[in-house]
Scaffold this motif. Sequence first.
Motif, mmCIF file in Angstrom:
data_model
loop_
_atom_site.group_PDB
_atom_site.id
_atom_site.type_symbol
_atom_site.label_atom_id
_atom_site.label_comp_id
_atom_site.label_asym_id
_atom_site.label_seq_id
_atom_site.Cartn_x
_atom_site.Cartn_y
_atom_site.Cartn_z
ATOM 1 N N ARG A 208 0.837 -1.192 0.000
ATOM 2 C CA ARG A 208 0.000 0.000 0.000
ATOM 3 C C ARG A 208 0.876 1.247 0.000
ATOM 4 N N SER A 210 2.543 4.299 1.210
ATOM 5 C CA SER A 210 2.864 4.671 2.584
ATOM 6 C C SER A 210 2.324 6.060 2.903
ATOM 7 N N GLU A 211 2.216 6.333 4.188
ATOM 8 C CA GLU A 211 1.733 7.653 4.620
ATOM 9 C C GLU A 211 2.669 8.754 4.132
ATOM 10 N N LYS A 212 3.975 8.488 4.179
ATOM 11 C CA LYS A 212 4.947 9.479 3.711
ATOM 12 C C LYS A 212 4.752 9.780 2.234
ATOM 13 N N HIS A 213 4.574 8.742 1.439
ATOM 14 C CA HIS A 213 4.401 8.943 0.003
ATOM 15 C C HIS A 213 3.111 9.697 -0.298
ATOM 16 N N PHE A 214 2.055 9.371 0.429
ATOM 17 C CA PHE A 214 0.792 10.062 0.193
ATOM 18 C C PHE A 214 0.904 11.538 0.580
ATOM 19 N N GLU A 215 1.632 11.829 1.641
ATOM 20 C CA GLU A 215 1.827 13.223 2.047
ATOM 21 C C GLU A 215 2.609 13.997 0.989
ATOM 22 N N GLN A 218 0.221 14.765 -1.830
ATOM 23 C CA GLN A 218 -0.658 15.870 -1.456
ATOM 24 C C GLN A 218 0.083 17.205 -1.519
ATOM 25 N N SER A 344 -6.374 9.698 -6.570
ATOM 26 C CA SER A 344 -6.192 9.933 -5.135
ATOM 27 C C SER A 344 -6.013 11.405 -4.792
#
Length: 410
Positions: A208, A210-215, A218, A344
């Motif tokens: 999935r 990662s939170e870092k990548h999604f940040e 964004q 996303s």
Amino acid sequence: MNKSTGATEVTILFARQPIYDRQHRLAGCELLFRPCPRAEALTEPFDGDLATRQVILNAFRETDIRKVCENTPAYINFTANALRGEIPFDPGDIVIEILETVEATDEVVAAIEHYRQRRYAIALDDYRLTDAGHPLLPFADIVKLDYPHYGDDELPALVTQLRHRYPYLKILAEKIETLEDFLYCREAGCDLFQGYYLARPSRVERERLSEKHFEILQLLAELNRVDASQDELAETIGSDDFLEEQLLGIVNSTHFDCREKITSVAMAIDALGQRRIRNLASMLALAKLDDKPCSLQKLALDRGELCQGLADNLAETPISGFTVGLFSILDAFFQRSLDEIFDSLPLPRVLKEAVLEHRGPMGLILATTLHLEQGELEDLDWAALAEQGLTPEQVSHAQQQAIENSDMFF
């Protein structure tokens, strides 16, 4: 790039195919050229001898070829006829690439020996034999293996033969399109790798996001908002300590030669403009992905700058050309399809249509950039470009300007 040949002003379009070493570092560029005195000339039969001798070698000054290839050797195709005469470049600047159609005649061998005595490197192009029996191999410094031509067991066996017979020969695998191709060829013992594998996501099954990548995604979306004001851009950058510190360091470097020290993002925007700061901040956001090679970041920067340079010639640009180019390569950074990435994020429709479907003027700009990047000069849609007011001269100028702008950042 223009060069006068007799009474005709010739526009030269070129493409750079990157060549990497085993650590993904740039080790050279194959230069592909297409001279055209007018746009419609690109559909005429291509004279390889003209491209090599009359136009290419005379059109590029020594400083040009070093800049285009980022101070790595330029691999240039030579026909048998092009081997005649002298080369107006230092031996360290180019690699003489002998086309697969060149026969090992006495004249060709004599020409190759002449250049080798002057310390020019010789590469054999598009090698497809399954043994080390090519008559020009004894004179070669580099052999370029046509990777898709070989079966699973043939490539390692050939590399072993070449290593045994010519220990100092560098082996280059070309047409490497995926990271898996690169890893296979590296394991087989190849030294150099040519292709666009860095610009494509891996086929390996992914975890999935990662939170870092999604940040980071964004952050990129926020930095590239089409309706963001100067104050909002400054606030977005200032809210990220890494971005603010790195950006101010770059702005205060000798590259930009600001008259006074820049102490805030707002000052940086005033000094360099909102577009330049947004582009710099976007590249710095991608630099947070510390598991990606610098060569991929450079490729993203080159693509963004060329898209921007081409878009500057349009009557209207509903979205930044740099943004279009940058977002078109995010799949290679995040190992996700572009469709998944775009779904996303809250991105404008014009950006999605340009990147995912190559629709509209900005889609044409991206398609043109990708053709130039991948050496598909025959596929440029000159009729569509003309409708948008773009000429071959403007395309060539955008290429040159993109290289200069990229060099300023890297």
